[in-house]
Write a protein that holds these residues in place. Sequence first.
Motif, PDB file in Angstrom:
ATOM      1  N   ASN A 173       0.821  -1.206   0.000  1.00  0.00           N
ATOM      2  CA  ASN A 173       0.000   0.000   0.000  1.00  0.00           C
ATOM      3  C   ASN A 173       0.856   1.259   0.000  1.00  0.00           C
ATOM      4  OD1 ASN A 173      -2.451  -1.335  -0.041  1.00  0.00           O
ATOM      5  ND2 ASN A 173      -2.585  -1.431   2.214  1.00  0.00           N
ATOM      6  N   ALA A 174       2.040   1.160   0.624  1.00  0.00           N
ATOM      7  CA  ALA A 174       2.914   2.328   0.708  1.00  0.00           C
ATOM      8  C   ALA A 174       3.677   2.581  -0.588  1.00  0.00           C
ATOM      9  CB  ALA A 174       3.904   2.152   1.872  1.00  0.00           C
ATOM     10  N   THR A 175       3.852   1.554  -1.438  1.00  0.00           N
ATOM     11  CA  THR A 175       4.621   1.726  -2.667  1.00  0.00           C
ATOM     12  C   THR A 175       3.785   2.252  -3.825  1.00  0.00           C
ATOM     13  OG1 THR A 175       4.200  -0.578  -3.253  1.00  0.00           O
ATOM     14  CG2 THR A 175       6.219  -0.095  -2.023  1.00  0.00           C
ATOM     15  N   GLY A 176       2.472   2.141  -3.673  1.00  0.00           N
ATOM     16  CA  GLY A 176       1.646   2.627  -4.770  1.00  0.00           C
ATOM     17  C   GLY A 176       1.726   1.714  -5.974  1.00  0.00           C
ATOM     18  N   PRO A 177       1.636   2.304  -7.216  1.00  0.00           N
ATOM     19  CA  PRO A 177       1.616   1.466  -8.433  1.00  0.00           C
ATOM     20  C   PRO A 177       2.986   0.960  -8.849  1.00  0.00           C
ATOM     21  CG  PRO A 177       1.448   3.776  -9.022  1.00  0.00           C
ATOM     22  CD  PRO A 177       1.412   3.733  -7.520  1.00  0.00           C
ATOM     23  N   ARG A 178       4.031   1.513  -8.202  1.00  0.00           N
ATOM     24  CA  ARG A 178       5.377   1.124  -8.622  1.00  0.00           C
ATOM     25  C   ARG A 178       6.011   0.244  -7.565  1.00  0.00           C
ATOM     26  NH1 ARG A 178       4.571   6.292  -9.149  1.00  0.00           N
ATOM     27  NH2 ARG A 178       5.692   6.694  -7.212  1.00  0.00           N
ATOM     28  N   PRO A 179       6.629  -0.858  -7.997  1.00  0.00           N
ATOM     29  CA  PRO A 179       7.347  -1.680  -7.010  1.00  0.00           C
ATOM     30  C   PRO A 179       8.547  -0.911  -6.479  1.00  0.00           C
ATOM     31  CG  PRO A 179       7.744  -2.485  -9.235  1.00  0.00           C
ATOM     32  CD  PRO A 179       6.706  -1.420  -9.364  1.00  0.00           C
ATOM     33  N   ALA A 180       8.834  -1.116  -5.141  1.00  0.00           N
ATOM     34  CA  ALA A 180       9.929  -0.382  -4.497  1.00  0.00           C
ATOM     35  C   ALA A 180      11.152  -1.262  -4.389  1.00  0.00           C
ATOM     36  CB  ALA A 180       9.502   0.074  -3.106  1.00  0.00           C
ATOM     37  N   LEU A 181      12.302  -0.590  -4.531  1.00  0.00           N
ATOM     38  CA  LEU A 181      13.561  -1.311  -4.361  1.00  0.00           C
ATOM     39  C   LEU A 181      13.894  -1.490  -2.887  1.00  0.00           C
ATOM     40  CD1 LEU A 181      15.665   0.432  -7.164  1.00  0.00           C
ATOM     41  CD2 LEU A 181      14.532  -1.788  -7.249  1.00  0.00           C
ATOM     42  N   PHE A 182      13.379  -0.577  -2.057  1.00  0.00           N
ATOM     43  CA  PHE A 182      13.658  -0.631  -0.616  1.00  0.00           C
ATOM     44  C   PHE A 182      12.340  -0.629   0.164  1.00  0.00           C
ATOM     45  CE2 PHE A 182      17.070   1.758  -2.746  1.00  0.00           C
ATOM     46  CZ  PHE A 182      18.171   0.966  -2.438  1.00  0.00           C
ATOM     47  N   VAL A 183      12.461  -0.994   1.410  1.00  0.00           N
ATOM     48  CA  VAL A 183      11.277  -0.992   2.282  1.00  0.00           C
ATOM     49  C   VAL A 183      10.827   0.449   2.491  1.00  0.00           C
ATOM     50  CG1 VAL A 183      10.373  -1.536   4.549  1.00  0.00           C
ATOM     51  CG2 VAL A 183      11.984  -3.097   3.444  1.00  0.00           C
ATOM     52  N   PRO A 184       9.602   0.788   2.156  1.00  0.00           N
ATOM     53  CA  PRO A 184       9.148   2.174   2.324  1.00  0.00           C
ATOM     54  C   PRO A 184       8.998   2.544   3.801  1.00  0.00           C
ATOM     55  CG  PRO A 184       7.351   0.782   1.610  1.00  0.00           C
ATOM     56  CD  PRO A 184       8.582  -0.070   1.555  1.00  0.00           C
ATOM     57  N   GLU A 185       9.422   3.742   4.138  1.00  0.00           N
ATOM     58  CA  GLU A 185       9.375   4.210   5.534  1.00  0.00           C
ATOM     59  C   GLU A 185       7.947   4.417   6.006  1.00  0.00           C
ATOM     60  OE1 GLU A 185      11.090   7.906   8.244  1.00  0.00           O
ATOM     61  OE2 GLU A 185      11.847   7.568   6.215  1.00  0.00           O
ATOM     62  N   VAL A 186       7.070   4.753   5.085  1.00  0.00           N
ATOM     63  CA  VAL A 186       5.674   5.000   5.459  1.00  0.00           C
ATOM     64  C   VAL A 186       5.029   3.753   6.056  1.00  0.00           C
ATOM     65  CG1 VAL A 186       3.397   5.650   4.582  1.00  0.00           C
ATOM     66  CG2 VAL A 186       5.448   6.793   3.723  1.00  0.00           C
ATOM     67  N   SER A 187       5.358   2.604   5.488  1.00  0.00           N
ATOM     68  CA  SER A 187       4.784   1.363   6.024  1.00  0.00           C
ATOM     69  C   SER A 187       5.260   1.106   7.443  1.00  0.00           C
ATOM     70  CB  SER A 187       5.150   0.193   5.116  1.00  0.00           C
ATOM     71  OG  SER A 187       6.572   0.016   5.080  1.00  0.00           O
ATOM     72  N   PHE A 188       6.515   1.438   7.703  1.00  0.00           N
ATOM     73  CA  PHE A 188       7.023   1.271   9.068  1.00  0.00           C
ATOM     74  C   PHE A 188       6.265   2.163  10.040  1.00  0.00           C
ATOM     75  CE2 PHE A 188       9.824   3.460  12.121  1.00  0.00           C
ATOM     76  CZ  PHE A 188       9.960   2.445  13.050  1.00  0.00           C
ATOM     77  N   GLU A 189       6.074   3.450   9.685  1.00  0.00           N
ATOM     78  CA  GLU A 189       5.363   4.371  10.569  1.00  0.00           C
ATOM     79  C   GLU A 189       3.929   3.913  10.804  1.00  0.00           C
ATOM     80  OE1 GLU A 189       5.537   8.381   9.381  1.00  0.00           O
ATOM     81  OE2 GLU A 189       7.737   8.523   9.458  1.00  0.00           O
ATOM     82  N   LEU A 190       3.295   3.467   9.736  1.00  0.00           N
ATOM     83  CA  LEU A 190       1.910   2.999   9.870  1.00  0.00           C
ATOM     84  C   LEU A 190       1.797   1.839  10.850  1.00  0.00           C
ATOM     85  CD1 LEU A 190      -1.050   3.018   8.879  1.00  0.00           C
ATOM     86  CD2 LEU A 190      -0.355   1.426   7.083  1.00  0.00           C
ATOM     87  N   LEU A 191       2.668   0.879  10.695  1.00  0.00           N
ATOM     88  CA  LEU A 191       2.609  -0.292  11.573  1.00  0.00           C
ATOM     89  C   LEU A 191       3.082   0.033  12.984  1.00  0.00           C
ATOM     90  CD1 LEU A 191       3.973  -2.941   9.044  1.00  0.00           C
ATOM     91  CD2 LEU A 191       1.602  -2.619   9.780  1.00  0.00           C
ATOM     92  N   ALA A 192       4.090   0.912  13.103  1.00  0.00           N
ATOM     93  CA  ALA A 192       4.583   1.295  14.434  1.00  0.00           C
ATOM     94  C   ALA A 192       3.490   2.002  15.230  1.00  0.00           C
ATOM     95  CB  ALA A 192       5.821   2.176  14.290  1.00  0.00           C
ATOM     96  N   LYS A 193       2.747   2.896  14.583  1.00  0.00           N
ATOM     97  CA  LYS A 193       1.655   3.602  15.268  1.00  0.00           C
ATOM     98  C   LYS A 193       0.576   2.623  15.723  1.00  0.00           C
ATOM     99  CE  LYS A 193       2.173   8.055  12.923  1.00  0.00           C
ATOM    100  NZ  LYS A 193       1.558   9.046  12.028  1.00  0.00           N
ATOM    101  N   ARG A 194       0.301   1.637  14.876  1.00  0.00           N
ATOM    102  CA  ARG A 194      -0.708   0.632  15.243  1.00  0.00           C
ATOM    103  C   ARG A 194      -0.303  -0.100  16.514  1.00  0.00           C
ATOM    104  NH1 ARG A 194      -2.527  -4.499  11.418  1.00  0.00           N
ATOM    105  NH2 ARG A 194      -3.202  -5.855  13.131  1.00  0.00           N
ATOM    106  N   GLN A 195       0.968  -0.448  16.618  1.00  0.00           N
ATOM    107  CA  GLN A 195       1.421  -1.173  17.799  1.00  0.00           C
ATOM    108  C   GLN A 195       1.497  -0.262  19.030  1.00  0.00           C
ATOM    109  OE1 GLN A 195       0.693  -3.956  16.111  1.00  0.00           O
ATOM    110  NE2 GLN A 195       2.138  -4.895  17.553  1.00  0.00           N
ATOM    111  N   ILE A 196       1.951   0.983  18.818  1.00  0.00           N
ATOM    112  CA  ILE A 196       2.047   1.929  19.948  1.00  0.00           C
ATOM    113  C   ILE A 196       0.665   2.216  20.532  1.00  0.00           C
ATOM    114  CG2 ILE A 196       2.625   4.319  20.539  1.00  0.00           C
ATOM    115  CD1 ILE A 196       4.932   4.097  18.522  1.00  0.00           C
ATOM    116  N   LYS A 197      -0.341   2.232  19.670  1.00  0.00           N
ATOM    117  CA  LYS A 197      -1.713   2.495  20.128  1.00  0.00           C
ATOM    118  C   LYS A 197      -2.149   1.484  21.187  1.00  0.00           C
ATOM    119  CE  LYS A 197      -5.679   4.703  19.687  1.00  0.00           C
ATOM    120  NZ  LYS A 197      -5.824   6.114  20.089  1.00  0.00           N
ATOM    121  N   ARG A 198      -1.570   0.302  21.148  1.00  0.00           N
ATOM    122  CA  ARG A 198      -1.933  -0.736  22.128  1.00  0.00           C
ATOM    123  C   ARG A 198      -1.492  -0.378  23.530  1.00  0.00           C
ATOM    124  NH1 ARG A 198       1.061  -5.626  20.177  1.00  0.00           N
ATOM    125  NH2 ARG A 198      -0.142  -6.734  21.779  1.00  0.00           N
TER     126      ARG A 198
END
Length: 648
Positions: free
Chosen positions: A409-434
Motif C-alpha cells: 500500500n505504501a509503494t503505490g503502483p510502482r514496485p519499491a527497491l527498498f522498504v518504504p518508511e511510510v509502512s514502518f510508521e503505519l505499523l509502528a503507530k498501530r502497535q504503539i496504540k496498544r
Amino acid sequence: MDTLIPTINRLQEVFLTVGAEVIQLPQIVVVGSQSSGKSSVLESLVGRDFLPRGSGIVTRRPLVLQLVNIAPLQERQKTENGNGINQNASNSYSGVKAEEWGTFLHCKNQIFTDFQQIRQEIETETERTSGENKGISPEPIYLKIFSPKVLNLTLVDLPGITKVPVGDQPEDIEAQVQEMILSFISNPNSLILSVSPANSDLATSDALKLAREVDPDGRRTLLVVSKLDLMDAGTDALEVLLGRVIPVKLGIIGVVNRSQHDINTQKKLEDSMRDEQAFLQRHYPSLASRAGSRYLAKTLSRLLMHHIRDCLPELKTRVTVLSAQYQTRLNSYGQPVEDHSATLLQIVTKFASDYCHTIEGTARYIQTSELCGGARICYIFHETFGRTLQSIDPLGGLSELDILTAIRNATGPRPALFVPEVSFELLAKRQIKRLEEPSLRCVELVHEELQRIIQHCSSYSTQVHNLVAIELAYINTKHPDFADAAQVSASVNSQQISHCQAEALDGGKRWKNEKVAEEKAPPAGFGSPSKGRAINLLDTAVPVARKLSSREQRDCEVIQRLINCYFLIVRKSIQDSVPKTVMHFLVNFVKEHLQSELVGQLYKQTLLQDLLIESQDTAQQRTEVAQMLEALKKANNIISEIRETHLW
C-alpha cells in the motif's frame, strides 16, 4: 450497717432518673401466685393498709417499696426545736408534722399522710401506663414509706402468677407475668421472697418453681408460708417450716394473714399481729419465736443488710468500670457545634491533612492488613502497570500478511527497491496504540484508590491520552536508541544471501512450471477467450496461502525488527511518563487543591447550618450517655460515703 439499706435506696433513685438497669442493685423481690397472701405479707411489714385489693391481677406494675425507719414525731419535734440533727432525719421529711407518711418518686414533692390516698395513687398510676383492662406493665412505681414502726427495708412487689386470662386480658398474660418476674429475680444481687400458701401443695408452687430456675441451690431464696390458719383440721406445716420437705438456704418462715373478714371490718394490723402470735404459740410453740410477721421483717432487714455488704465491693468495681466506659463514649460524641464557621474550617483542614498524610504514608494509623493510599498507588505504577506493559508483545497481533499489505500500500503502483518508511510508521503507530488502554487503566486504578480515601471524582484521563497521542504524532526514527534502518536491512540481507542464490537457481524451473499451468487453464476475462490468466479487479489482497519470496521475507523481517526496536523505546517512555503524569495531574493536584476546593464548595453561609446539623440520634445518645455518666458519678459518691468500718 444500718446505713446500707438507705444507701441502696438512694442508688435506686439515682439510676431511676436515667431509666437504666446497668447496675444490678441488691433488693428483695416478692414472688407469689394470685391470692397467695403477698399483699397481706407486705402490709404486715408496713403495719398499714395501703395496697390495692380486688379480684384478678391487682398488682399490675412492679412496686418498689422502700421502708425508712424514722424517729417518732415527738422525738423529731424535740430535735428540731433544739436545733439538733437527728441521725435518721433528712431534708426529705424535715418539718413533716405526721407520725408516718409516704411519697412517690413520680410526684416526690407531694406527701401522703393518708394511706388510703397512697392506695388510690398506686391504682391511678397503674392505670396511667397499664390501662384499665387488667394488662401489666414493666415500668416500676417507686413508693417510699417513712415510719417509726418499720425497719429499713427495700422490696419489689410483682404481679401475682396467673394461669387463666380474665376479662380482656391478653391470652399470653401468664407468659408476660413470668417473663417480668424472671427479669427481676435473674439479677444475681436480688434476694427472692417466695410466698406460698400453707393450704396448697408446696411441691407444685409456681413461685418456688420460678425461683429454682434462677436459684437452683436456693442460696438467694427465702420461703414464706402464708395462711397457716387455713390448713385442714388435723394437719400442720411443721415439717415444711423445719425445712424437711423443701430445703431453702435462707430459711422458711410461717405467717398468719388477715382474713377477708378482718379486712372488711378494718381490723387493726396491731391486733392482727397479736392474734398471729397467739396462734403460733398454740399450734407451733417450738417455732413461735422464729415465725410471724415481726420476725419476718427483722429477718429480711438482716438478710438484706448482709447481702448488700457482700455485694458492695463488686458494686463499687462495677460503678468505676462503667464510669470509665461511659466517659469514653461521651468523648467519642464530641461537643455540640456552636461556631459553625470555625468548626467547618477545622473539619476541612483536618480532612485534607489526613488525606494527604494517607497518600504520603505519614498517617497516624497505618493499616497492616492491606496496601492503601500512596503505597497502593506505588504498587499500581510499578507492579500492576509495569507488568502489564512488559507483557505486551511488540509484534503481537501483527502478521507477515499485515506487513506485506502495508508495504504494498505504501509503494503505490510502482514496485519499491527498498522498504518504504511510510509502512514502518503505519505499523509502528498501530502497535504503539496498544499502550493506551493499559495506561488509561493505570489512571483508573489510581483514581479508584483516591476515591477510597476521599469521595472526590473528576476526569484526569486526558493527559494520558495526550501522552500516547504525542508518540503517535511523530515517529522519531532519529531517536538515539533507535536502530539504523540501513544497518538492519544489511544485516537481514547478509543472512538471506544463501536463500537468494537458491531462489535464483530454482527460479527458471518454477517459471516454466507456472507457464505450463497458465496455458492449460480455461479461458477467462470479460467473456472473450484468452490464453492468459484472467484479471480479477477485486483480487487486490496478498495471497494468504502461498509461500513468501526471499525478498518478501526480508522486507517483513526488516519491518519487524524496526517495529520491535521502536516499540520498546516508546513502551519504556510510556512506562516512565504515565506514573509521572498521573502523580502530577491527579495525585499531587488533589493534594494541593483539596482543601481550597472544599472550602470553595462548602464554605457558604447557606450550607453551614445544613452541613453541620447534628442528627437527632447522635444528640439523644450524647444526652443519655451524659445523664448516665452523671448518675454513675453520684452513685460513686454515695458508695464512697460508706466507710469500711460500717460494713461490719
